[in-house]
Write a protein that holds these residues in place. Structure first.
Motif, PDB file in Angstrom:
ATOM      1  N   ILE A  51       0.853  -1.181   0.000  1.00 17.42           N
ATOM      2  CA  ILE A  51       0.000   0.000   0.000  1.00 17.42           C
ATOM      3  C   ILE A  51       0.891   1.234   0.000  1.00 17.42           C
ATOM      4  O   ILE A  51       1.861   1.310   0.753  1.00 17.42           O
ATOM      5  N   ASP A  55      -2.646   5.390  -0.780  1.00 20.29           N
ATOM      6  CA  ASP A  55      -3.629   4.303  -0.640  1.00 20.29           C
ATOM      7  C   ASP A  55      -3.831   3.471  -1.901  1.00 20.29           C
ATOM      8  O   ASP A  55      -4.872   2.830  -2.062  1.00 20.29           O
ATOM      9  N   THR A  57      -3.129   0.111  -3.690  1.00 18.42           N
ATOM     10  CA  THR A  57      -2.799  -1.219  -3.183  1.00 18.42           C
ATOM     11  C   THR A  57      -2.515  -2.193  -4.332  1.00 18.42           C
ATOM     12  O   THR A  57      -2.972  -1.993  -5.463  1.00 18.42           O
ATOM     13  N   THR A  68      -6.686  -8.275   2.503  1.00 20.67           N
ATOM     14  CA  THR A  68      -6.867  -6.842   2.328  1.00 20.67           C
ATOM     15  C   THR A  68      -5.866  -6.092   3.191  1.00 20.67           C
ATOM     16  O   THR A  68      -5.801  -6.316   4.405  1.00 20.67           O
ATOM     17  N   SER A  70      -4.529  -2.413   4.669  1.00 18.71           N
ATOM     18  CA  SER A  70      -5.096  -1.098   4.953  1.00 18.71           C
ATOM     19  C   SER A  70      -4.175  -0.338   5.896  1.00 18.71           C
ATOM     20  O   SER A  70      -3.326  -0.936   6.573  1.00 18.71           O
ATOM     21  N   ARG A  71      -4.360   0.973   5.921  1.00 17.30           N
ATOM     22  CA  ARG A  71      -3.571   1.836   6.796  1.00 17.30           C
ATOM     23  C   ARG A  71      -4.492   2.488   7.812  1.00 17.30           C
ATOM     24  O   ARG A  71      -5.605   2.885   7.482  1.00 17.30           O
ATOM     25  N   ASP A  72      -4.011   2.610   9.046  1.00 15.45           N
ATOM     26  CA  ASP A  72      -4.688   3.403  10.073  1.00 15.45           C
ATOM     27  C   ASP A  72      -3.724   4.513  10.450  1.00 15.45           C
ATOM     28  O   ASP A  72      -2.839   4.335  11.281  1.00 15.45           O
ATOM     29  N   VAL A  78      -0.314  -0.508   9.939  1.00 17.11           N
ATOM     30  CA  VAL A  78      -0.751  -1.097   8.677  1.00 17.11           C
ATOM     31  C   VAL A  78      -1.266  -2.489   9.004  1.00 17.11           C
ATOM     32  O   VAL A  78      -0.604  -3.244   9.726  1.00 17.11           O
ATOM     33  N   ASN A  79      -2.422  -2.805   8.481  1.00 10.75           N
ATOM     34  CA  ASN A  79      -3.077  -4.061   8.817  1.00 10.75           C
ATOM     35  C   ASN A  79      -3.200  -4.955   7.594  1.00 10.75           C
ATOM     36  O   ASN A  79      -3.247  -4.480   6.455  1.00 10.75           O
ATOM     37  N   GLN A  81      -5.771  -7.977   6.677  1.00 10.40           N
ATOM     38  CA  GLN A  81      -6.889  -8.856   6.973  1.00 10.40           C
ATOM     39  C   GLN A  81      -6.808 -10.057   6.051  1.00 10.40           C
ATOM     40  O   GLN A  81      -6.796  -9.899   4.825  1.00 10.40           O
TER      41      GLN A  81
END
Length: 118
Positions: A51, A55, A57, A68, A70-72, A78-79, A81
């Motif tokens: 990513i 954003d 990906t 998946t 994702s960024r927080d 960074v996650n 899932q």
């Protein structure tokens, strides 16, 4: 010194889900790209998902539609899932961050084990 700390690995049955997190010691806005890699026993480390700081990906073909990234930004994490896990997803998963300025630099976490087995 940048630190990346992964968490969330473990043992899960085929078809199950896990959520990996990578906590950075600095604002993730400072990294141009963040990614997850994995390395299975006897195999080379491979890119799983990436990513960018805008954003965008991209995923390895083997995980598309199941994983998946994702960024927080508020939590500097960074996650990843991971759904519909398969035994071939078993590996040590590593968080990676790339900063391009002032010179290209790679940062790595220590890794977290994911085992998919019945």
């Amino acid at each position: 010194q940048v630190q990346l700390v992964e968490s969330g690995g473990g043992l899960v049955q085929p078809g199950g889900s896990l959520r990996l997190s990578c906590a950075a010691s600095e604002s993730i806005f400072s990294f141009n790209v963040m990614a997850w890699y994995r390395q299975a026993p006897g195999k080379q480390r491979e890119l799983v998902a990436v990513i960018t700081n805008s954003d965008v990906t991209n995923y390895a073909d083997s995980v598309k539609g199941r994983f998946t990234i994702s960024r927080d930004n508020a939590k500097n994490t960074v996650n990843l899932q991971m759904n519909s896990l398969k035994p071939e997803d078993t590996a040590v998963y590593y968080c990676n961050a790339v900063r391009l300025n002032p010179r290209p630099t790679n940062y790595w976490g220590q890794g977290t084990q994911v085992t998919v087995s019945s």
